[in-house]
Design an enzyme around this catalytic site. Structure first.
Site, PDB file in Angstrom:
ATOM      1  N   ASN A  99      46.168  53.503  40.987  1.00 39.73           N
ATOM      2  CA  ASN A  99      45.197  54.062  41.933  1.00 39.73           C
ATOM      3  C   ASN A  99      43.755  53.774  41.512  1.00 39.73           C
ATOM      4  OD1 ASN A  99      47.297  55.062  43.434  1.00 39.73           O
ATOM      5  ND2 ASN A  99      47.127  57.147  42.680  1.00 39.73           N
ATOM      6  N   ASP A 146      43.448  44.526  45.134  1.00 39.61           N
ATOM      7  CA  ASP A 146      44.394  44.934  46.164  1.00 39.61           C
ATOM      8  C   ASP A 146      45.780  44.369  45.887  1.00 39.61           C
ATOM      9  OD1 ASP A 146      44.999  46.297  48.543  1.00 39.61           O
ATOM     10  OD2 ASP A 146      44.840  44.462  49.710  1.00 39.61           O
ATOM     11  N   ASP A 149      47.114  46.302  42.228  1.00 35.66           N
ATOM     12  CA  ASP A 149      47.490  47.723  42.157  1.00 35.66           C
ATOM     13  C   ASP A 149      48.986  47.906  42.407  1.00 35.66           C
ATOM     14  OD1 ASP A 149      47.505  47.161  44.857  1.00 35.66           O
ATOM     15  OD2 ASP A 149      46.006  48.646  45.412  1.00 35.66           O
ATOM     16  N   ARG A 154      54.495  48.873  40.140  1.00 32.26           N
ATOM     17  CA  ARG A 154      55.901  48.518  39.909  1.00 32.26           C
ATOM     18  C   ARG A 154      56.155  48.201  38.443  1.00 32.26           C
ATOM     19  NH1 ARG A 154      54.832  46.658  45.083  1.00 32.26           N
ATOM     20  NH2 ARG A 154      53.999  44.655  44.395  1.00 32.26           N
ATOM     21  N   ASP A 167      46.359  53.404  48.982  1.00 32.34           N
ATOM     22  CA  ASP A 167      46.084  51.976  49.121  1.00 32.34           C
ATOM     23  C   ASP A 167      45.740  51.616  50.555  1.00 32.34           C
ATOM     24  OD1 ASP A 167      45.894  49.275  48.745  1.00 32.34           O
ATOM     25  OD2 ASP A 167      48.026  48.924  48.498  1.00 32.34           O
ATOM     26  N   HIS A 168      46.568  52.048  51.500  1.00 37.68           N
ATOM     27  CA  HIS A 168      46.328  51.699  52.895  1.00 37.68           C
ATOM     28  C   HIS A 168      45.134  52.456  53.468  1.00 37.68           C
ATOM     29  CE1 HIS A 168      50.773  50.280  53.344  1.00 37.68           C
ATOM     30  NE2 HIS A 168      50.041  49.500  52.574  1.00 37.68           N
ATOM     31  N   ASP A 171      42.199  50.514  52.288  1.00 37.78           N
ATOM     32  CA  ASP A 171      42.131  49.265  53.053  1.00 37.78           C
ATOM     33  C   ASP A 171      41.526  49.505  54.437  1.00 37.78           C
ATOM     34  OD1 ASP A 171      43.210  47.787  51.010  1.00 37.78           O
ATOM     35  OD2 ASP A 171      45.263  47.891  51.755  1.00 37.78           O
TER      36      ASP A 171
END
Length: 286
Positions: A99, A146, A149, A154, A167-168, A171
């Site tokens: 994050n 982007d 992250d 993962r 994240d979204h 964005d």
């Protein structure tokens, strides 16, 4: 609890009753106090700060079972993954939160937009070449963050629905900032042309989230053209502006139809194609 029903062993009930009493005096009482305070709030405060609805049990189960499923990768995505993103991800320390990469990337985009708006507050003034080139670096840094992250999440086992939401959400903010940035470079001005550029940026992004809601797949383009290619096009706009100046976008093609208007029409065509693709994918799965 069954031990409490056995007369021969009454002492076994004592710890359980003590624990229940402690819970009753701590967590439950705090919850009730908060509920009482919320119930006594003034109507004005309740209107300004409404109480959010609690997530249902089905919603909590869906969050627990949610898995991120990306759409197809373009050839440029695969190339950058192999030569740039994956090698960089291996160099990141494992203590670095995904994050944090998301927020730093968003800060870079906001800084790039603020830089251009300082020189062009009405989106009509000239922007210096060094500022355009600095914007290219900041947008490339955002593009890298982007991509990193998710890889970092993962890699460290920190993937979560909350991280995907952040994240979204970032964005979404960056989308408007990037659009205003190239509107300043092309000198759109505070006219309907700028609003049109913003709308055709928002619509395919909204359609992609709508598609993800119905299909569970986050698709940001097709197998040949997607968000990575769009970011390269935006960087190209800033590089062209740095080399030839802002006036290049005002060159007339036919009558009053100039280069900047052509750019908006191309953007509308791309947005319509990506949005239609989202609709087709949703219809095909329902």
């Amino acid at each position: 609890v069954p031990l409490c029903l056995v007369p021969a062993a009454p002492d076994t009930c004592t710890p359980l009753r003590a624990a229940m009493a402690a819970a009753e005096t701590s967590a439950w009482q705090r919850t009730r106090r908060l509920q009482a305070i919320r119930a006594q709030r003034s109507p004005i405060l309740s209107f300004l700060l409404p109480q959010s609805a609690r997530i249902s049990d089905d919603g909590l189960k869906a969050l627990d079972e949610h898995k991120y499923r990306p759409g197809p990768y373009t050839p440029i995505d695969l190339l950058l993954y192999r030569i740039w993103w994956q090698p960089l991800a291996e160099l990141l320390p494992r203590w670095l939160a995904p994050n944090a990469l998301t927020l730093v990337g968003m800060a870079a985009v906001l800084a790039s937009a603020a830089l251009l708006l300082v020189f062009s507050p009405t989106l009509e003034e000239a922007t210096p070449p060094w500022a355009e080139l600095l914007v290219v670096l900041l947008l490339t840094f955002y593009q890298t963050c982007d991509a990193l992250d998710g890889l970092q999440a993962r890699r460290t086992g920190a993937s979560s629905p909350l991280g995907e939401l952040l994240d979204h959400g970032c964005d979404s903010v960056c989308l408007s900032a990037i659009t205003l940035g190239y509107c300043a470079s092309e000198q759109y001005g505070l006219r309907p042309l700028t609003l049109g550029a913003l709308c055709v940026s928002w619509v395919p992004w909204w359609a992609a989230q709508w598609e993800a809601y119905h299909t569970g797949i986050v698709r940001t383009g097709s197998a040949l053209f997607g968000i990575t290619e769009i970011q390269f096009v935006v960087n190209g706009i800033h590089i062209i502006t740095a080399i030839f100046g802002n006036g290049i976008w005002g060159v007339a093609i036919v009558g009053s139809f100039d280069v900047r208007t052509l750019c908006v029409f191309i953007q509308m065509l791309v947005a319509a194609t990506l949005s239609t693709l989202s609709v087709v994918n949703v219809v095909g799965t329902t």
